[in-house]
Structures are given as C-alpha cells and as structure tokens.
Design a protein around this motif. Structure first.
Motif, PDB file in Angstrom:
ATOM      1  N   UNK A  16      45.269  14.846 -86.576  1.00 11.26           N
ATOM      2  CA  UNK A  16      45.978  14.048 -87.582  1.00 11.26           C
ATOM      3  C   UNK A  16      45.369  14.257 -88.964  1.00 11.26           C
ATOM      4  N   UNK A  17      44.039  14.248 -89.044  1.00 12.64           N
ATOM      5  CA  UNK A  17      43.362  14.455 -90.334  1.00 12.64           C
ATOM      6  C   UNK A  17      43.647  15.861 -90.865  1.00 12.64           C
ATOM      7  N   UNK A  18      43.578  16.841 -90.010  1.00 11.69           N
ATOM      8  CA  UNK A  18      43.847  18.223 -90.419  1.00 11.69           C
ATOM      9  C   UNK A  18      45.303  18.347 -90.893  1.00 11.69           C
ATOM     10  N   UNK A  19      46.218  17.686 -90.189  1.00 15.93           N
ATOM     11  CA  UNK A  19      47.634  17.732 -90.574  1.00 15.93           C
ATOM     12  C   UNK A  19      47.853  17.108 -91.956  1.00 15.93           C
ATOM     13  N   UNK A  20      47.204  15.973 -92.222  1.00 18.55           N
ATOM     14  CA  UNK A  20      47.356  15.309 -93.516  1.00 18.55           C
ATOM     15  C   UNK A  20      46.825  16.197 -94.637  1.00 18.55           C
ATOM     16  N   UNK A  21      45.650  16.795 -94.439  1.00 16.26           N
ATOM     17  CA  UNK A  21      45.093  17.681 -95.474  1.00 16.26           C
ATOM     18  C   UNK A  21      45.945  18.942 -95.659  1.00 16.26           C
ATOM     19  N   UNK A  22      46.507  19.455 -94.565  1.00 15.81           N
ATOM     20  CA  UNK A  22      47.375  20.630 -94.673  1.00 15.81           C
ATOM     21  C   UNK A  22      48.634  20.283 -95.463  1.00 15.81           C
ATOM     22  N   UNK A  23      49.208  19.121 -95.204  1.00 16.98           N
ATOM     23  CA  UNK A  23      50.396  18.689 -95.950  1.00 16.98           C
ATOM     24  C   UNK A  23      50.056  18.505 -97.422  1.00 16.98           C
ATOM     25  N   UNK A  24      48.873  17.932 -97.715  1.00 15.33           N
ATOM     26  CA  UNK A  24      48.452  17.720 -99.106  1.00 15.33           C
ATOM     27  C   UNK A  24      48.296  19.047 -99.834  1.00 15.33           C
ATOM     28  N   UNK A  25      47.797  20.060 -99.135  1.00 18.18           N
ATOM     29  CA  UNK A  25      47.623  21.369 -99.771  1.00 18.18           C
ATOM     30  C   UNK A  25      48.938  22.129 -99.913  1.00 18.18           C
TER      31      UNK A  25
END
Length: 174
Positions: A16-25
C-alpha cells in the motif's frame, strides 16, 4: 499462525505504501505529497470589481528628429510632379513626401512651428532624413526653399518603427 498473519499484514502495508508513493510520482497533478506530508493548504482568492473614476491623458514623450525639408507643388516639370501622390491620392495641403523606409505612408507627423502633416507621397530624391512639403502654388514652394526642420511622429500605429529608423539616421548625422 501468528507468523502468517503478521507476514500478510506486513506485505499488505508495504504494498500500500509503495503504491501510494508510485501514484505520487507518476501523477504529480494529484498532489498526494501535499496530503501525505501535511503541506496542503487551501487558498481562496477574492476579487473585487475595478471601478475607474478618473481618466487621465498621458502625453508620450515623443522625440524630435532633424530633417531637411524642401517645398514642392503639383504639375511642376522641373520637379517631375503631377497631381497624384505615390499612394494614389490627389495632392493637397497637409501632405508630405517621405522616404517610406524611414516614415511609412499614412504616418501623421508634426513639424515644429508648421503643424501636422500626413506622409502620402515619395520622390526619387527623398532618401533618409529628407521630406518634401506640398504647397498649392509654385511660388509658395519656391519661397519655402530648403530648410532644416524638427519633426516628431504623432501616429501611434507607426511610432515605434519610425522612431527606430529616425534614431538610426540621427546617429549617422552625428
């Protein structure tokens, strides 16, 4: 049993954390970073209507340029003139002949102590900082002769072009 549950929770939170950071980038327009790090602020801009209560005429600081002027009249064989200008109009008082590369046709100019004139004609001998002023009679043109005059460009439409060209001529004279 607990090991499996902790392991599943760990990988779920990590993904979930990786997904949020990927979406932010990948989609910076979403501005997720602002929400994640608490830097999100909502700014409201209020506009007020503008009311003009006073009009002021602003006089442009037009420069004066030195030109050599001669008088001319229509149908003068010595000068090679007729009653039609280079722009196809009938010759009349208030017209000057100019070098169109310096002062474009249709430009309104002021000649110090003589008044306002419109550039609507040209001649073969008019090059650079020379102008010819039209007079109704040959006697008036002859009496005017050849003089040095100060002119300034009045018509805003051609002001910048004429100002640049006239300043180049001024530099060449100095």
């Amino acid at each position: 049993k607990y090991n499996i549950i902790i392991n599943i929770l760990f990988w779920a939170v990590t993904s979930a954390v990786i997904s949020v950071f990927a979406i932010a980038l990948l989609w910076p327009d979403l501005k997720i970073n602002n929400y994640l790090f608490g830097t999100h602020k909502e700014i409201i801009v209020k506009t007020e209507p503008v009311v003009v209560t006073e009009y002021k005429n602003i006089e442009k600081n037009n420069e004066w340029f030195y030109f050599i002027a001669t008088g001319y009249s229509k149908n003068d064989p010595q000068q090679g003139t007729n009653d039609i200008t280079a722009t196809g109009k009938t010759v009349r008082e208030g017209i000057i002949a100019v070098d169109p590369d310096i002062i474009p046709f249709g430009t309104v100019i002021e000649i110090k102590e003589l008044g306002y004139f419109v550039a609507e004609d040209c001649g073969s001998k008019i090059k650079g900082n020379r102008i010819d002023i039209y007079f109704d009679s040959k006697e008036e043109a002859k009496d005017f002769g050849r003089q040095g005059l100060w002119i300034r460009i009045i018509d805003d439409k051609y002001y910048q072009v004429a100002q640049i060209k006239a300043s180049i001529i001024q530099d060449q004279l100095n």
